[in-house]
Design an enzyme around this catalytic site. Structure first.
Site, PDB file in Angstrom:
ATOM      1  N   GLN A   1       0.157  10.318  -4.952  1.00 56.34           N
ATOM      2  CA  GLN A   1       0.005   9.099  -5.753  1.00 56.34           C
ATOM      3  C   GLN A   1      -0.421   9.421  -7.179  1.00 56.34           C
ATOM      4  O   GLN A   1      -0.422   8.535  -8.037  1.00 56.34           O
ATOM      5  CB  GLN A   1      -1.013   8.162  -5.104  1.00 56.34           C
ATOM      6  CG  GLN A   1      -0.508   7.545  -3.788  1.00 56.34           C
ATOM      7  CD  GLN A   1      -1.496   6.540  -3.244  1.00 56.34           C
ATOM      8  OE1 GLN A   1      -2.465   6.911  -2.599  1.00 56.34           O
ATOM      9  NE2 GLN A   1      -1.270   5.263  -3.517  1.00 56.34           N
TER      10      GLN A   1
ATOM     11  N   HIS B   1       0.986   8.619   3.459  1.00 57.16           N
ATOM     12  CA  HIS B   1       1.468   9.039   2.126  1.00 57.16           C
ATOM     13  C   HIS B   1       1.854  10.522   2.140  1.00 57.16           C
ATOM     14  O   HIS B   1       2.876  10.901   1.581  1.00 57.16           O
ATOM     15  CB  HIS B   1       0.381   8.835   1.067  1.00 57.16           C
ATOM     16  CG  HIS B   1       0.328   7.447   0.514  1.00 57.16           C
ATOM     17  ND1 HIS B   1       1.398   6.852  -0.125  1.00 57.16           N
ATOM     18  CD2 HIS B   1      -0.658   6.532   0.497  1.00 57.16           C
ATOM     19  CE1 HIS B   1       1.056   5.636  -0.512  1.00 57.16           C
ATOM     20  NE2 HIS B   1      -0.189   5.407  -0.148  1.00 57.16           N
TER      21      HIS B   1
ATOM     22  N   CYS C   1      -1.813  -1.299  -1.249  1.00 58.21           N
ATOM     23  CA  CYS C   1      -1.611   0.091  -1.641  1.00 58.21           C
ATOM     24  C   CYS C   1      -1.516   0.159  -3.157  1.00 58.21           C
ATOM     25  O   CYS C   1      -0.813  -0.650  -3.753  1.00 58.21           O
ATOM     26  CB  CYS C   1      -0.315   0.604  -1.001  1.00 58.21           C
ATOM     27  SG  CYS C   1       0.117   2.286  -1.475  1.00 58.21           S
ATOM     28  N   LEU C   2      -2.211   1.114  -3.761  1.00 61.53           N
ATOM     29  CA  LEU C   2      -2.173   1.215  -5.222  1.00 61.53           C
ATOM     30  C   LEU C   2      -0.763   1.534  -5.727  1.00 61.53           C
ATOM     31  O   LEU C   2      -0.437   1.240  -6.874  1.00 61.53           O
ATOM     32  CB  LEU C   2      -3.160   2.275  -5.714  1.00 61.53           C
ATOM     33  CG  LEU C   2      -4.653   1.962  -5.488  1.00 61.53           C
ATOM     34  CD1 LEU C   2      -5.513   3.135  -5.942  1.00 61.53           C
ATOM     35  CD2 LEU C   2      -5.075   0.691  -6.205  1.00 61.53           C
TER      36      LEU C   2
ATOM     37  N   GLY D   1      -8.853   4.507  -1.158  1.00 60.20           N
ATOM     38  CA  GLY D   1      -8.239   5.742  -0.694  1.00 60.20           C
ATOM     39  C   GLY D   1      -7.110   6.116  -1.635  1.00 60.20           C
ATOM     40  O   GLY D   1      -6.502   5.240  -2.263  1.00 60.20           O
TER      41      GLY D   1
ATOM     42  N   HIS E   1      -3.394   5.348   6.668  1.00 69.08           N
ATOM     43  CA  HIS E   1      -2.590   4.940   5.507  1.00 69.08           C
ATOM     44  C   HIS E   1      -2.382   6.120   4.556  1.00 69.08           C
ATOM     45  O   HIS E   1      -1.262   6.380   4.111  1.00 69.08           O
ATOM     46  CB  HIS E   1      -3.296   3.768   4.797  1.00 69.08           C
ATOM     47  CG  HIS E   1      -2.617   3.293   3.554  1.00 69.08           C
ATOM     48  ND1 HIS E   1      -2.010   2.051   3.460  1.00 69.08           N
ATOM     49  CD2 HIS E   1      -2.430   3.878   2.341  1.00 69.08           C
ATOM     50  CE1 HIS E   1      -1.497   1.915   2.239  1.00 69.08           C
ATOM     51  NE2 HIS E   1      -1.743   3.011   1.541  1.00 69.08           N
ATOM     52  N   GLU E   2      -3.473   6.844   4.264  1.00 62.68           N
ATOM     53  CA  GLU E   2      -3.369   7.981   3.335  1.00 62.68           C
ATOM     54  C   GLU E   2      -2.587   9.137   3.964  1.00 62.68           C
ATOM     55  O   GLU E   2      -1.798   9.803   3.288  1.00 62.68           O
ATOM     56  CB  GLU E   2      -4.760   8.462   2.890  1.00 62.68           C
ATOM     57  CG  GLU E   2      -5.607   7.414   2.182  1.00 62.68           C
ATOM     58  CD  GLU E   2      -4.887   6.663   1.085  1.00 62.68           C
ATOM     59  OE1 GLU E   2      -4.008   7.241   0.428  1.00 62.68           O
ATOM     60  OE2 GLU E   2      -5.188   5.469   0.897  1.00 62.68           O
TER      61      GLU E   2
END
Ligand code: ZN
Length: 182
Positions: free
Chosen positions: A51, A142, A96-97, A46, A138-139
């Site tokens: 990001q 963000h 998380c990236l 995701g 989660h996304e």
């Protein structure tokens, strides 16, 4: 194919609430393609627009590489809203990236109803559970400027402080492109 450096903890854009998308134009479609390329290059499942440095309310999800999700169709959610959440919560370890190498257990609703606009400007609603619900939540976080450390206990957050500082200082080993320090 365009790989964009991924923003990491400490980058201001990750703390800002993203702007509602007003127009689905060629630029946005290109942004979305770049987001998929960037996410897949980093082996993510995701990715939210902030990001990759874009202040837009959009994220992408692709679970195809995950065991049991081989038939998953990649999803783009524009201006998403979490309309309903289940009473039942589950605790799952997340990564998380934008938080390279960090893992933490996060409690979130097991099941959700999400409303969003797709790339054809169509309004959609979708029920998701388990991993899919988890990634959407989660996304979505963000897009409202929240990250894993905001979703753990204060005790756990203390434990993560050193790792967070290392990420902020780029004192981490990452095998994908990240932004340089602001
Ligand atoms: Zn993330």
């Amino acid at each position: 194919m365009a790989i964009i450096p991924i923003t990491v903890y400490g980058d201001k854009i990750l703390r800002e609430k993203t702007k509602t998308v007003k127009q689905i134009d060629g630029i946005l479609i290109k942004n979305i393609k770049d987001m998929f390329d960037t996410m897949r290059n980093a082996n993510g499942i995701g990715l939210a627009a902030n990001q990759v440095g874009l202040n837009k309310s959009v994220f992408v999800v692709d679970l195809k590489e995950v065991e049991g999700y081989e038939n998953f169709k990649p999803v783009v959610m524009i201006n998403p809203k979490i309309a309903e959440v289940s009473d039942e919560n589950v605790i799952i370890e997340e990564g998380c990236l934008s938080l390279p190498n960090l893992r933490a257990e996060v409690e979130r609703p097991k099941k959700i109803l999400v409303e969003y606009i797709d790339t054809d400007e169509k309004e959609n609603s979708l029920e998701a559970d388990d991993l899919f619900a988890r990634v959407i939540l989660h996304e979505y976080d963000h897009l409202i400027g929240k990250m894993i450390p905001d979703r753990v206990s204060s005790e756990m957050k203390k434990k993560l402080q050193e790792e967070l500082l290392q990420i902020k200082n780029r004192d981490v080993k990452v095998d994908y492109l990240i932004t340089s320090k602001e």
